[in-house]
Design an enzyme around this catalytic site. Structure first.
Site, short mmCIF file in Angstrom:
data_model
loop_
_atom_site.label_atom_id
_atom_site.label_comp_id
_atom_site.label_asym_id
_atom_site.label_seq_id
_atom_site.Cartn_x
_atom_site.Cartn_y
_atom_site.Cartn_z
N ASN A 113 0.83 -1.20 0.00
CA ASN A 113 0.00 0.00 0.00
C ASN A 113 0.87 1.26 0.00
O ASN A 113 2.01 1.23 -0.45
CB ASN A 113 -1.01 -0.01 1.15
CG ASN A 113 -2.36 0.57 0.73
OD1 ASN A 113 -2.44 1.70 0.28
ND2 ASN A 113 -3.41 -0.23 0.87
N ARG A 114 0.38 2.36 0.54
CA ARG A 114 0.99 3.67 0.32
C ARG A 114 1.76 4.20 1.52
O ARG A 114 1.37 3.98 2.66
CB ARG A 114 -0.09 4.68 -0.07
CG ARG A 114 -0.69 4.42 -1.45
CD ARG A 114 -2.02 5.13 -1.64
NE ARG A 114 -2.51 4.93 -3.00
CZ ARG A 114 -3.18 3.85 -3.40
NH1 ARG A 114 -3.42 2.87 -2.55
NH2 ARG A 114 -3.59 3.75 -4.65
N HIS A 139 3.38 0.18 -2.77
CA HIS A 139 3.81 -1.23 -2.83
C HIS A 139 5.33 -1.38 -2.94
O HIS A 139 5.83 -2.27 -3.65
CB HIS A 139 3.12 -1.95 -3.98
CG HIS A 139 1.64 -2.12 -3.80
ND1 HIS A 139 1.05 -2.29 -2.56
CD2 HIS A 139 0.63 -2.15 -4.72
CE1 HIS A 139 -0.25 -2.42 -2.71
NE2 HIS A 139 -0.54 -2.33 -4.00
N HIS A 209 -1.03 -10.02 -3.50
CA HIS A 209 -1.94 -9.17 -4.26
C HIS A 209 -2.72 -9.97 -5.29
O HIS A 209 -2.81 -9.58 -6.47
CB HIS A 209 -1.15 -8.04 -4.93
CG HIS A 209 -1.93 -6.78 -5.13
ND1 HIS A 209 -3.14 -6.75 -5.80
CD2 HIS A 209 -1.67 -5.50 -4.75
CE1 HIS A 209 -3.58 -5.50 -5.83
NE2 HIS A 209 -2.71 -4.72 -5.20
N SER A 210 -3.32 -11.08 -4.88
CA SER A 210 -4.14 -11.87 -5.81
C SER A 210 -5.48 -11.20 -6.07
O SER A 210 -6.06 -10.55 -5.20
CB SER A 210 -4.37 -13.28 -5.25
OG SER A 210 -3.20 -14.05 -5.34
N TYR A 211 -5.94 -11.38 -7.32
CA TYR A 211 -7.24 -10.87 -7.77
C TYR A 211 -8.18 -12.06 -7.94
O TYR A 211 -7.92 -12.95 -8.76
CB TYR A 211 -7.09 -10.16 -9.11
CG TYR A 211 -6.38 -8.83 -9.06
CD1 TYR A 211 -7.08 -7.63 -9.32
CD2 TYR A 211 -5.02 -8.73 -8.79
CE1 TYR A 211 -6.44 -6.41 -9.31
CE2 TYR A 211 -4.37 -7.51 -8.77
CZ TYR A 211 -5.08 -6.34 -9.04
OH TYR A 211 -4.45 -5.12 -9.01
N ASP A 274 -11.46 0.80 -2.94
CA ASP A 274 -10.01 0.71 -2.72
C ASP A 274 -9.77 1.24 -1.31
O ASP A 274 -9.20 2.32 -1.12
CB ASP A 274 -9.25 1.51 -3.77
CG ASP A 274 -7.76 1.14 -3.82
OD1 ASP A 274 -7.35 0.26 -3.04
OD2 ASP A 274 -7.03 1.75 -4.63
N GLN A 311 -7.44 -4.75 2.81
CA GLN A 311 -7.78 -3.80 1.75
C GLN A 311 -8.71 -4.46 0.75
O GLN A 311 -8.38 -5.49 0.15
CB GLN A 311 -6.52 -3.33 1.03
CG GLN A 311 -6.75 -2.25 -0.01
CD GLN A 311 -6.61 -0.85 0.53
OE1 GLN A 311 -6.27 -0.65 1.71
NE2 GLN A 311 -6.85 0.15 -0.29
N GLU A 338 -6.54 -7.77 0.40
CA GLU A 338 -5.12 -7.72 0.75
C GLU A 338 -4.97 -7.59 2.27
O GLU A 338 -5.25 -6.53 2.83
CB GLU A 338 -4.45 -6.54 0.04
CG GLU A 338 -4.63 -6.54 -1.46
CD GLU A 338 -4.43 -5.17 -2.05
OE1 GLU A 338 -3.35 -4.57 -1.84
OE2 GLU A 338 -5.36 -4.67 -2.72
#
Length: 373
Positions: A113-114, A139, A209-211, A274, A311, A338
């Site tokens: 993340n940020r 990331h 970070h799987s979708y 998000d 997340q 996440e």
């Protein structure tokens, strides 16, 4: 494979602790019937990339490549027993090397993340990071762990151990960081155990970070998936998705998933979801964080984690932007859950701490449990 510690000095005894962590070893031993196959997946800078597939005794499969230690496939059955791949990904390494690959299945860090304005302070010393996203660090920067070629080895208990080193100064982060990620099956549960040690204080926040799309490609988006998130609050962010420091209630907002509902029912937020959710009753023990269910196939996935946050991201990238073998992935093609510490934690004293110091061990575990409902 190199040893887990690689060239990181002064941490040999901690490495032994990591490699023989009793809790994780016992967990993997409980279901050590998984078998592993492998085949070539391409090459990066002249180095061969192998795809490893872990298959449990029910036939469920998870495939992982050395590039980014990324999950490329997770195949689980529907209510008719037909296996289907429930994560987005590519069939060869070229897909993962696309400039617009949105971290598909990768391990991201050092800091998932940020981090706001690409800087933070530890013990009075300010560090400047790579600003790879709108003036902020996302990331881990331009060359985070998702772009490392990891060392991979099969373990005696049927798991897959991935290791890499992030050197002092990489993307601006202090300290030599050694990272270990272990993938294993426990019956119908895919488990990811993370470990890291450092020789200088540094922020660490790792995730996968799987979708996910539980329809296994039968539906182009995930808007009809039912979702529950075990959180009453979320971290408020500004227009650039940087936390303000406030924790707000989800009640009476589109972010409320305390009662199961379709992901698309309240998706009026520009760009979709998000957002980082603050998990209820966090103690650091493994606990239920979220549950997703695709009614037509019957596939259900529960997410358990030891982290304080999760997340939700609904992949709001534009139609046609992201190519794969059979066409394009469009908007809302998948969702991410996440497991993580909160975004920008190094700059918020009221958030759970993320600074790892020499002599300490970063630990995080996440479990994806699959079933039919």
């Amino acid at each position: 494979s190199r040893g887990f510690m690689g060239s990181v000095p002064g941490c040999v005894h901690v490495a032994a602790l990591l490699l023989h962590d009793r809790e994780c070893a016992i967990a993997r031993y409980l279901h050590a019937m998984a078998r592993i196959t492998s085949h070539p997946f391409g090459a990066v800078n002249g180095q061969d990339i192998i795809e490893y597939t872990l298959i449990n005794d029910t036939g469920m499969q998870a495939s992982i490549i050395g590039y980014g230690a990324a999950i490329t496939k997770i195949e689980v059955p529907d209510r008719d027993g037909i296996l289907g791949n429930v994560v987005l990904g590519f069939h060869n390494i070229e897909g993962y090397l696309q400039d617009n690959n949105p971290y598909f299945g990768s391990i991201v860090g050092r800091y998932a993340n940020r981090i706001a304005r690409a800087r933070f302070n530890i013990d009075g010393e300010e560090y400047s990071l790579s600003a790879n996203h709108q003036g902020h660090t996302l990331h881990g920067g331009f060359h985070g762990l998702d772009k490392h070629t990891w060392d991979v080895e099969e373990t005696d208990d049927g798991a897959l151990r991935c290791t890499t080193n992030s050197m002092n100064g990489s993307e601006g982060f202090p300290g030599n960081l050694a990272v270990e990620v272990v993938y294993s099956w426990e019956e119908d549960r895919l488990r990811i155990d993370y470990r890291a040690v450092t020789d200088k204080a540094t922020p660490v926040n790792l995730t996968n970070h799987s979708y996910f799309n539980l329809s296994a490609g039968q539906e182009p988006d995930i808007l009809s998936h039912l979702l529950y998130i075990n959180a009453d609050r979320y971290t408020e962010t500004d227009s650039e998705l940087i936390p303000t420091g406030r924790l707000l209630e989800v009640k009476d907002t589109p972010l409320d998933f305390t009662q199961e509902k379709p992901i698309g029912s309240d998706i009026s937020i520009p760009g979709g979801y998000d957002h980082n959710y603050v998990l209820r009753g966090w103690t650091g023990a493994l606990q239920l964080a979220a549950r997703a269910w695709h009614q037509p196939s019957g596939r259900c996935m529960e997410v358990f984690t030891t982290t304080p946050g999760i997340q939700l991201y609904t992949a709001g990238f534009a139609e046609g932007d992201l190519q794969h073998t059979n066409g394009h992935y469009g908007s809302n093609a998948a969702f991410c859950l996440e497991t993580q510490h909160f975004p920008d934690s190094p700059n918020h004293a009221n958030f759970p701490g993320t600074i790892l110091r020499p002599g300490e061990t970063y630990r995080q575990s996440t479990v994806y449990s699959f079933s039919i409902q």
